[in-house]
Design a protein around this motif. Sequence first.
Motif, PDB file in Angstrom:
ATOM      1  N   ASP A  22       0.842  -1.190   0.000  1.00 13.70           N
ATOM      2  CA  ASP A  22       0.000   0.000   0.000  1.00 13.70           C
ATOM      3  C   ASP A  22       0.884   1.250   0.000  1.00 13.70           C
ATOM      4  O   ASP A  22       2.111   1.155  -0.082  1.00 13.70           O
ATOM      5  CB  ASP A  22      -0.949  -0.007   1.206  1.00 13.70           C
ATOM      6  N   ILE A  23       0.245   2.393   0.087  1.00 13.46           N
ATOM      7  CA  ILE A  23       0.968   3.667   0.112  1.00 13.46           C
ATOM      8  C   ILE A  23       0.686   4.345   1.449  1.00 13.46           C
ATOM      9  O   ILE A  23      -0.469   4.484   1.858  1.00 13.46           O
ATOM     10  CB  ILE A  23       0.530   4.572  -1.053  1.00 13.46           C
ATOM     11  N   LYS A  24       1.765   4.732   2.145  1.00 12.92           N
ATOM     12  CA  LYS A  24       1.632   5.352   3.455  1.00 12.92           C
ATOM     13  C   LYS A  24       2.139   6.789   3.411  1.00 12.92           C
ATOM     14  O   LYS A  24       3.166   7.062   2.801  1.00 12.92           O
ATOM     15  CB  LYS A  24       2.439   4.571   4.507  1.00 12.92           C
ATOM     16  N   PRO A  25       1.431   7.696   4.079  1.00 11.92           N
ATOM     17  CA  PRO A  25       1.898   9.090   4.116  1.00 11.92           C
ATOM     18  C   PRO A  25       3.119   9.245   5.018  1.00 11.92           C
ATOM     19  O   PRO A  25       3.285   8.517   5.996  1.00 11.92           O
ATOM     20  CB  PRO A  25       0.693   9.844   4.679  1.00 11.92           C
ATOM     21  N   VAL A  26       3.974  10.181   4.667  1.00  9.09           N
ATOM     22  CA  VAL A  26       5.144  10.529   5.473  1.00  9.09           C
ATOM     23  C   VAL A  26       4.827  11.836   6.194  1.00  9.09           C
ATOM     24  O   VAL A  26       4.217  12.737   5.600  1.00  9.09           O
ATOM     25  CB  VAL A  26       6.379  10.709   4.562  1.00  9.09           C
ATOM     26  N   PRO A  27       5.209  11.978   7.467  1.00 10.77           N
ATOM     27  CA  PRO A  27       4.924  13.247   8.155  1.00 10.77           C
ATOM     28  C   PRO A  27       5.652  14.429   7.524  1.00 10.77           C
ATOM     29  O   PRO A  27       6.833  14.344   7.192  1.00 10.77           O
ATOM     30  CB  PRO A  27       5.423  12.990   9.584  1.00 10.77           C
ATOM     31  N   VAL A  28       4.904  15.518   7.320  1.00  8.88           N
ATOM     32  CA  VAL A  28       5.436  16.759   6.758  1.00  8.88           C
ATOM     33  C   VAL A  28       4.911  17.910   7.603  1.00  8.88           C
ATOM     34  O   VAL A  28       3.717  17.948   7.925  1.00  8.88           O
ATOM     35  CB  VAL A  28       4.992  16.948   5.286  1.00  8.88           C
ATOM     36  N   GLU A  29       5.779  18.838   7.983  1.00  7.90           N
ATOM     37  CA  GLU A  29       5.358  20.002   8.764  1.00  7.90           C
ATOM     38  C   GLU A  29       4.600  20.973   7.861  1.00  7.90           C
ATOM     39  O   GLU A  29       5.127  21.425   6.839  1.00  7.90           O
ATOM     40  CB  GLU A  29       6.588  20.687   9.365  1.00  7.90           C
ATOM     41  N   SER A  30       3.386  21.306   8.228  1.00 10.63           N
ATOM     42  CA  SER A  30       2.543  22.171   7.403  1.00 10.63           C
ATOM     43  C   SER A  30       2.993  23.631   7.469  1.00 10.63           C
ATOM     44  O   SER A  30       3.553  24.083   8.469  1.00 10.63           O
ATOM     45  CB  SER A  30       1.086  22.090   7.859  1.00 10.63           C
ATOM     46  N   PHE A  31       2.719  24.352   6.401  1.00 10.35           N
ATOM     47  CA  PHE A  31       3.012  25.786   6.351  1.00 10.35           C
ATOM     48  C   PHE A  31       2.125  26.523   7.350  1.00 10.35           C
ATOM     49  O   PHE A  31       0.927  26.259   7.455  1.00 10.35           O
ATOM     50  CB  PHE A  31       2.765  26.312   4.941  1.00 10.35           C
ATOM     51  N   ASP A  32       2.726  27.435   8.105  1.00 14.39           N
ATOM     52  CA  ASP A  32       1.992  28.240   9.077  1.00 14.39           C
ATOM     53  C   ASP A  32       1.590  29.549   8.412  1.00 14.39           C
ATOM     54  O   ASP A  32       2.447  30.336   7.997  1.00 14.39           O
ATOM     55  CB  ASP A  32       2.876  28.509  10.300  1.00 14.39           C
TER      56      ASP A  32
END
Length: 246
Positions: free
Chosen positions: A223-233
């Motif tokens: 399957d495909i798993k998301p990688v953590p990414v810091e969102s733009f503030d």
Amino acid sequence: MNIKETLKKISNLQVEKDYKKELGPFCDYRNLPIAPSMIEDKKTPVILSKKAASDYEQLVEYASTDLRAIKYPFLILGKRKELDNEDIITLEKVVHCYDIHSTLSEVKIDQNKVIEAMADENYDILVWGKVHGRLTDSQRKSSPLTKLSNTFKKRYNIREEELNIPLTELDEYEAISDATSIVDNEKEVYQITIMPTGEIAMLGIEDDKYHKFENIEIYTGDDIKPVPVESFDSKFQKQSSKSKRG
């Protein structure tokens, strides 16, 4: 290093002024930390292939070894593709470009491996990467971040040292991008930072402005798993608009 030009691309020249107020007129700007949340997001999906995903997991594991404080260099080669009528980037081949003669305190780059990767015609995307490992307690105590006030850290979302991007790495990326354009002017060049938490910050420059890919996933084979990414503030968007009006 042209600090002002780099910070213009992040749309935040104020951080340089505040950093100077914190540390004095002779501060070392190479240590100026950039939080991933300061960089605006780009929606193009990025997918690490099964092999690249395996290498990614090994690099995250490396970040927790006894050598964790070393910023380990690597490259990833990839391609731009279309999937279900959507433009995507696939990252497929990790190139470990450290010099085998490096010391334990400093990992040097093997220039020949970098040049070979730049010239590889099987790929149209090259990503310059660094792994950030966890600092030891003694290194954390002597970190430049200890000299910054909590007010500065809160204003610019500065986290622990290894979870930020030092200005030197943005400078390295631009140097790699310039060098790649000489070898292969058609290759797209990006930067990627792998944090010890597994978080990824993948950056590019478009229209003379930095952006960060907000949607990064790894293909496990099943399957495909998301990688953590810091969102733009969004507060940095407001800060940029104010400075333009002023």
